[in-house]
Design a protein around this motif. Structure first.
Motif, PDB file in Angstrom:
ATOM      1  N   ILE A  24     -11.759   4.224   8.375  1.00 36.71           N
ATOM      2  CA  ILE A  24     -10.374   3.936   7.980  1.00 36.71           C
ATOM      3  C   ILE A  24      -9.412   4.738   8.858  1.00 36.71           C
ATOM      4  O   ILE A  24      -8.395   4.229   9.325  1.00 36.71           O
ATOM      5  CB  ILE A  24     -10.159   4.246   6.478  1.00 36.71           C
ATOM      6  N   ARG A  28      -6.540   3.120  11.358  1.00 35.55           N
ATOM      7  CA  ARG A  28      -5.116   3.459  11.279  1.00 35.55           C
ATOM      8  C   ARG A  28      -4.601   4.033  12.601  1.00 35.55           C
ATOM      9  O   ARG A  28      -3.453   3.789  12.970  1.00 35.55           O
ATOM     10  CB  ARG A  28      -4.887   4.455  10.132  1.00 35.55           C
ATOM     11  N   ARG A  52     -13.333  -5.446   5.974  1.00 31.32           N
ATOM     12  CA  ARG A  52     -13.051  -4.785   4.696  1.00 31.32           C
ATOM     13  C   ARG A  52     -12.390  -3.419   4.944  1.00 31.32           C
ATOM     14  O   ARG A  52     -11.477  -2.996   4.240  1.00 31.32           O
ATOM     15  CB  ARG A  52     -14.342  -4.633   3.883  1.00 31.32           C
ATOM     16  N   GLU A  55      -8.845  -4.028   5.649  1.00 37.29           N
ATOM     17  CA  GLU A  55      -8.148  -4.367   4.413  1.00 37.29           C
ATOM     18  C   GLU A  55      -7.805  -3.087   3.641  1.00 37.29           C
ATOM     19  O   GLU A  55      -6.682  -2.900   3.170  1.00 37.29           O
ATOM     20  CB  GLU A  55      -9.081  -5.269   3.593  1.00 37.29           C
ATOM     21  N   LYS A  56      -8.785  -2.180   3.560  1.00 38.65           N
ATOM     22  CA  LYS A  56      -8.577  -0.933   2.820  1.00 38.65           C
ATOM     23  C   LYS A  56      -7.582  -0.007   3.521  1.00 38.65           C
ATOM     24  O   LYS A  56      -6.822   0.697   2.872  1.00 38.65           O
ATOM     25  CB  LYS A  56      -9.906  -0.187   2.650  1.00 38.65           C
ATOM     26  N   ALA A  57      -7.635   0.011   4.848  1.00 41.77           N
ATOM     27  CA  ALA A  57      -6.816   0.966   5.603  1.00 41.77           C
ATOM     28  C   ALA A  57      -5.326   0.707   5.396  1.00 41.77           C
ATOM     29  O   ALA A  57      -4.520   1.640   5.451  1.00 41.77           O
ATOM     30  CB  ALA A  57      -7.165   0.903   7.087  1.00 41.77           C
ATOM     31  N   PHE A  58      -4.965  -0.562   5.181  1.00 45.76           N
ATOM     32  CA  PHE A  58      -3.538  -0.894   5.140  1.00 45.76           C
ATOM     33  C   PHE A  58      -3.060  -1.378   3.777  1.00 45.76           C
ATOM     34  O   PHE A  58      -1.885  -1.657   3.618  1.00 45.76           O
ATOM     35  CB  PHE A  58      -3.228  -1.926   6.231  1.00 45.76           C
ATOM     36  N   TRP A  59      -3.954  -1.514   2.827  1.00 42.57           N
ATOM     37  CA  TRP A  59      -3.596  -1.971   1.494  1.00 42.57           C
ATOM     38  C   TRP A  59      -2.479  -1.113   0.917  1.00 42.57           C
ATOM     39  O   TRP A  59      -2.543   0.079   1.086  1.00 42.57           O
ATOM     40  CB  TRP A  59      -4.844  -1.936   0.589  1.00 42.57           C
ATOM     41  N   PRO A  60      -1.450  -1.656   0.251  1.00 41.60           N
ATOM     42  CA  PRO A  60      -1.286  -3.064  -0.098  1.00 41.60           C
ATOM     43  C   PRO A  60      -0.599  -3.896   0.983  1.00 41.60           C
ATOM     44  O   PRO A  60      -0.279  -5.063   0.727  1.00 41.60           O
ATOM     45  CB  PRO A  60      -0.417  -3.004  -1.352  1.00 41.60           C
ATOM     46  N   ALA A  61      -0.386  -3.337   2.171  1.00 49.33           N
ATOM     47  CA  ALA A  61       0.161  -4.156   3.254  1.00 49.33           C
ATOM     48  C   ALA A  61      -0.967  -5.030   3.807  1.00 49.33           C
ATOM     49  O   ALA A  61      -2.142  -4.722   3.631  1.00 49.33           O
ATOM     50  CB  ALA A  61       0.716  -3.257   4.360  1.00 49.33           C
ATOM     51  N   LYS A  62      -0.568  -6.106   4.480  1.00 53.55           N
ATOM     52  CA  LYS A  62      -1.578  -6.957   5.106  1.00 53.55           C
ATOM     53  C   LYS A  62      -2.089  -6.304   6.382  1.00 53.55           C
ATOM     54  O   LYS A  62      -1.453  -5.408   6.935  1.00 53.55           O
ATOM     55  CB  LYS A  62      -0.974  -8.323   5.437  1.00 53.55           C
ATOM     56  N   PRO A  64      -2.335  -5.479   9.913  1.00 60.66           N
ATOM     57  CA  PRO A  64      -1.223  -5.658  10.846  1.00 60.66           C
ATOM     58  C   PRO A  64      -1.629  -6.151  12.238  1.00 60.66           C
ATOM     59  O   PRO A  64      -0.942  -5.841  13.203  1.00 60.66           O
ATOM     60  CB  PRO A  64      -0.612  -4.253  10.905  1.00 60.66           C
TER      61      PRO A  64
ATOM     62  N   GLN B 224      -0.351   9.542   9.246  1.00 58.01           N
ATOM     63  CA  GLN B 224      -0.918   8.716  10.317  1.00 58.01           C
ATOM     64  C   GLN B 224      -0.131   7.432  10.496  1.00 58.01           C
ATOM     65  O   GLN B 224       0.085   6.956  11.608  1.00 58.01           O
ATOM     66  CB  GLN B 224      -2.354   8.359   9.903  1.00 58.01           C
ATOM     67  N   LEU B 227       2.965   2.936   5.274  1.00 60.53           N
ATOM     68  CA  LEU B 227       2.641   1.639   4.661  1.00 60.53           C
ATOM     69  C   LEU B 227       3.862   1.088   3.931  1.00 60.53           C
ATOM     70  O   LEU B 227       4.338   1.674   2.964  1.00 60.53           O
ATOM     71  CB  LEU B 227       1.488   1.795   3.663  1.00 60.53           C
ATOM     72  N   PRO B 229       4.457  -2.616   2.670  1.00 61.48           N
ATOM     73  CA  PRO B 229       4.021  -4.007   2.622  1.00 61.48           C
ATOM     74  C   PRO B 229       5.199  -4.964   2.533  1.00 61.48           C
ATOM     75  O   PRO B 229       6.139  -4.719   1.783  1.00 61.48           O
ATOM     76  CB  PRO B 229       3.164  -4.068   1.356  1.00 61.48           C
ATOM     77  N   ARG B 231       5.495  -7.730   1.028  1.00 58.98           N
ATOM     78  CA  ARG B 231       5.148  -8.754   0.045  1.00 58.98           C
ATOM     79  C   ARG B 231       5.944  -8.489  -1.227  1.00 58.98           C
ATOM     80  O   ARG B 231       6.232  -7.342  -1.557  1.00 58.98           O
ATOM     81  CB  ARG B 231       3.670  -8.809  -0.336  1.00 58.98           C
ATOM     82  N   TYR B 272      -6.944   2.159  -1.672  1.00 54.37           N
ATOM     83  CA  TYR B 272      -7.164   0.722  -1.897  1.00 54.37           C
ATOM     84  C   TYR B 272      -6.673   0.400  -3.312  1.00 54.37           C
ATOM     85  O   TYR B 272      -5.532   0.730  -3.634  1.00 54.37           O
ATOM     86  CB  TYR B 272      -8.646   0.404  -1.658  1.00 54.37           C
TER      87      TYR B 272
END
Lengths: 309, 418
Positions: A24, A28, A52, A55-62, A64, B224, B227, B229, B231, B272
């Motif tokens: 992760i 990033r 996956r 997905e975890k590294a940027f959650w809740p963003a999509k 990138p 780093q 974030l 999002p 949405r 997460y």
């Protein structure tokens, strides 16, 4: 129990937590340091884990950056269907580099003969896709335990203007400090799963309850034997007169092109069964299922120098 | 199951690659096809037995020259632990590779040939591993078969080695007599040395406790990535992603954001879909804070009252890694420290370390490739550093050549000056 054992710290990170956190972190770093990264996705187990991690590294963003697939035109249909479904679920952007289209345009020439494979043709298509979209970082799911040339690969692996890897001229990589600097035209291949083993991958797939293409599990398939390996009967692979087809219960241990990926006799029908099988396996995954590595002792090193994934 | 990172070091001919090969082979980590290809390669070299050293020498040039050029990473697991071995070349010209291999290791595995005992390279390897902050050393006295399985010989070597580690201040030292080629005391217990009652190498690796009691307790969280999002359901969500470099963080903690020095409170720790109450070093998380403060990559969230100094001048031990040009005073670089990259200048070269005699000598005018020494560094903007002895992740940095973009040095912070 001795006193020393009794005083050990109780809660420690598991080895999977450790390699996950490391991956992760790397993911990033790439998003932060590169203007135009992309994630290379094959539909295989390693790139499923890689996706996956993203997905975890940027959650809740999509996620990138876009997902790139180099389609040889000889892929397993199950894998392509899986790829499209997974990318749609994540709302990610998919870019496909097509070997078939490059051949149709006359940019590449198909290999001929019974052992013809599009494996090598993937390299120019990948490099062209990287150049066309001006990607300056390509995230891949390669692991150091896969192969001896990969054991010496950096996490941030520098590629020159020609997309080539020079094993004698790699940047030192100390601590968790990754050097992302590069000139225009150069790019970096980045491998967040460098420190994962095949068993880690399957344990993680089980822990995270990740879907994988059906060909990783046992199924009946029409096959024939070549060089001690079971190859799937397909329109893409020419058979020799003495080669006979038969039906067998098999699964795939790696997912590549149909022309160079072999199946294994297996009854493993769940991830749990697969883990049990991998844990006692006596042959490496590439040795068991990759015809492309058998050319020579340094086949992978040579392809990597040219810019292979 | 936890993870142990090992750095191996040894002089060229003391059988390090064979030892690693033996460790992998006897713990059943070598696959049949790998063995078959080793057999072919060994026969091609005219050898009668399989050369286990070939297991770790992967590149074409290495096989041709019979040497290890680069750091190779090897993985194996037993039911008790997972291991990552950073296998570095031993020759003096590859000092930088050994520094690299040692930088992430918890344990140093040092080899000597029982016939030769402690040699200058042993002294150098021990010094580098100690300099890189490794606190646990395992000395494998190899080729005991060629030294008549002699207990006296082992004691002589052990005494010489302990004199070194005492000097370096390494407290955790384990000495194991082995014979890697036939496999004595690597995985299986030797029947040739009944006088030895300690663990085999693998038993030792499976059980050694490397948790660091002096680990930095105060929070260090280098930001780093931000974030945000785009949405609807997370319209107001804003969090700072990163990996905790030291200490731990809890929801409700009072923290300070560097460089601006603003105080705020942690309102959430996300991983997460999970919301955590706390997280400790090594965990990759996203932290939410109470106030709307300007925070971006390269900033650091730290425990209030225990902030890292925002330094612009400090001393460090540096290993010069460029084979292009030497390091001389007044040269400028990019320094990458945690997630922060700023311009810096090596103001002066203060001394050089003789890694074989452990003396600090007057600095040469410039550092050639592989030189290790003390320097003073000045940065254009502050970096939030701790001494390396307290915190590996916030006390380490690399220097990047602004023209070639190559990584030219690895450094360890010693003292903050300003």
């Amino acid at each position: 129990m001795t006193l020393e054992q009794a005083t050990l710290p109780a809660a420690r990170h598991s080895d999977l937590d450790t390699v996950e956190a490391e991956a992760i972190f790397i993911m990033r770093e790439v998003a932060a340091e590169f203007e135009r990264p992309a994630l290379l996705f094959s539909g295989g187990k390693d790139s499923i884990v890689l996706l996956r991690i993203a997905e975890k590294a940027f959650w809740p963003a999509k996620i990138p950056f876009p997902v790139v697939h180099v389609d040889t035109g000889h892929n397993f249909p199950e894998v392509l269907a899986f790829r499209d479904r997974r990318v749609a679920e994540l709302g990610a952007k998919l870019i496909v580099g097509s070997v078939q289209e490059a051949i149709d345009r006359g940019e590449l020439v198909e290999e001929r003969g019974v052992r013809a494979s599009r494996n090598r043709l993937q390299t120019p298509v990948l490099l062209n896709t990287i150049a066309k979209h001006e990607f300056n970082a390509a995230l891949g799911g390669a692991r150091r335990d896969e192969e001896k040339a990969r054991a010496k690969e950096r996490v941030f692996s520098f590629r020159d203007d020609f997309g080539q890897w020079d094993p004698r001229n790699q940047r030192p990589e100390l601590w968790h400090l990754f050097n992302a600097m590069h000139m225009k035209g150069e790019h970096m291949r980045v491998f967040p799963l460098s420190n994962w083993t095949e068993l880690d991958i399957w344990s993680y797939i089980e822990r995270e309850d990740l879907e994988v293409p059906s060909i990783y599990f046992t199924h009946e398939r029409e096959v024939f034997e070549r060089d001690g390996m079971l190859m799937s009967v397909s329109p893409y692979l020419q058979m020799l007169p003495q080669e006979k087809t038969f039906k067998e219960r098999v699964r795939y241990r790696t997912v590549g092109d149909m022309t160079c990926t072999a199946a294994l006799r297996s009854e493993a029908s769940t991830i749990h069964d697969v883990i049990a099988e991998v844990a006692v396996a006596r042959i490496t995954e590439r040795g068991a299922s990759r015809a492309d590595d058998k050319f020579s002792e340094a086949a992978m090193e040579d392809r990597k120098r040219e810019g292979y994934f | 199951m936890d993870l142990l990172r090992i750095a191996t070091a040894g002089s060229v001919d003391d059988g390090k690659s064979t030892l690693i090969g033996r460790l992998l082979y006897d713990s059943k980590q070598v696959f049949e096809d790998t063995m078959a290809s080793l057999q072919r390669a060994s026969e091609a070299q005219g050898l009668e037995e399989v050369n286990l050293a070939l297991l770790t020498d992967g590149l074409r040039a290495e096989r041709e020259q019979g040497i290890t050029i680069d750091v190779a990473y090897r993985y194996f697991a037993t039911p008790k632990r997972k291991f990552i071995i950073a296998d570095s070349p031993g020759h003096v010209q590859y000092t930088r590779n050994m520094v690299t291999g040692a930088s992430t290791a918890d344990l140093a595995l040092i080899l000597v040939d029982a016939r030769n005992g402690v040699v200058s390279q042993t002294r150098r390897h021990a010094a580098i591993c100690s300099l890189l902050g490794i606190r646990h050393f395992a000395l494998c006295v190899n080729k005991m078969d060629l030294a008549g399985w002699s207990q006296n010989r082992l004691h002589e070597i052990e005494d010489a080695f302990r004199a070194i580690t005492d000097h370096l201040g390494v407290e955790q030292v384990t000495v194991i007599p082995v014979a890697a080629a036939p496999g004595d005391n690597v995985v299986d217990r030797s029947t040739n040395m009944p006088w030895y009652e300690g663990p085999t190498l693998l038993q030792f690796l499976e059980t050694v406790e490397v948790a660091d009691p002096a680990r930095h307790a105060a929070l260090r969280f280098p930001v780093q990535y931000v974030l945000r999002p785009q949405r609807d359901e997370y319209h107001d969500y804003r969090a700072y992603a990163g990996t905790i470099a030291a200490g731990e963080v809890r929801v409700g903690d009072e923290v300070t954001v560097l460089p601006i020095g603003a105080r705020t409170r942690v309102t959430g720790i996300d991983r997460y879909h999970e919301s955590l109450e706390s997280a400790d070093s090594g965990t990759a998380v996203a932290i939410r804070i109470a106030d709307n403060i300007d925070v971006s990559r390269g900033h650091m969230i730290v425990a209030s009252g225990h902030a890292a100094p925002a330094a612009t001048r400090f001393t460090a031990d540096l290993c010069w890694m460029s084979d292009g040009k030497p390091l001389c005073a007044r040269q400028q670089f990019w320094i990458k420290h945690t997630t922060r990259r700023v311009k810096c200048m090596v103001e002066s070269l203060d001394d050089r370390l003789d890694v074989e005699n452990y003396e600090r000598l007057a600095s040469p005018e410039c550092f050639p490739l592989n030189e290790i020494g003390r320097v003073t560094i000045k940065t254009l903007e502050p970096v939030f550093i701790d001494p390396y002895a307290i915190s590996r992740d916030t006390g380490s940095f690399i220097l990047i050549d602004p023209a070639t973009h190559l990584t030219v040095a690895g450094g360890m912070v010693r003292e903050v000056l300003a």
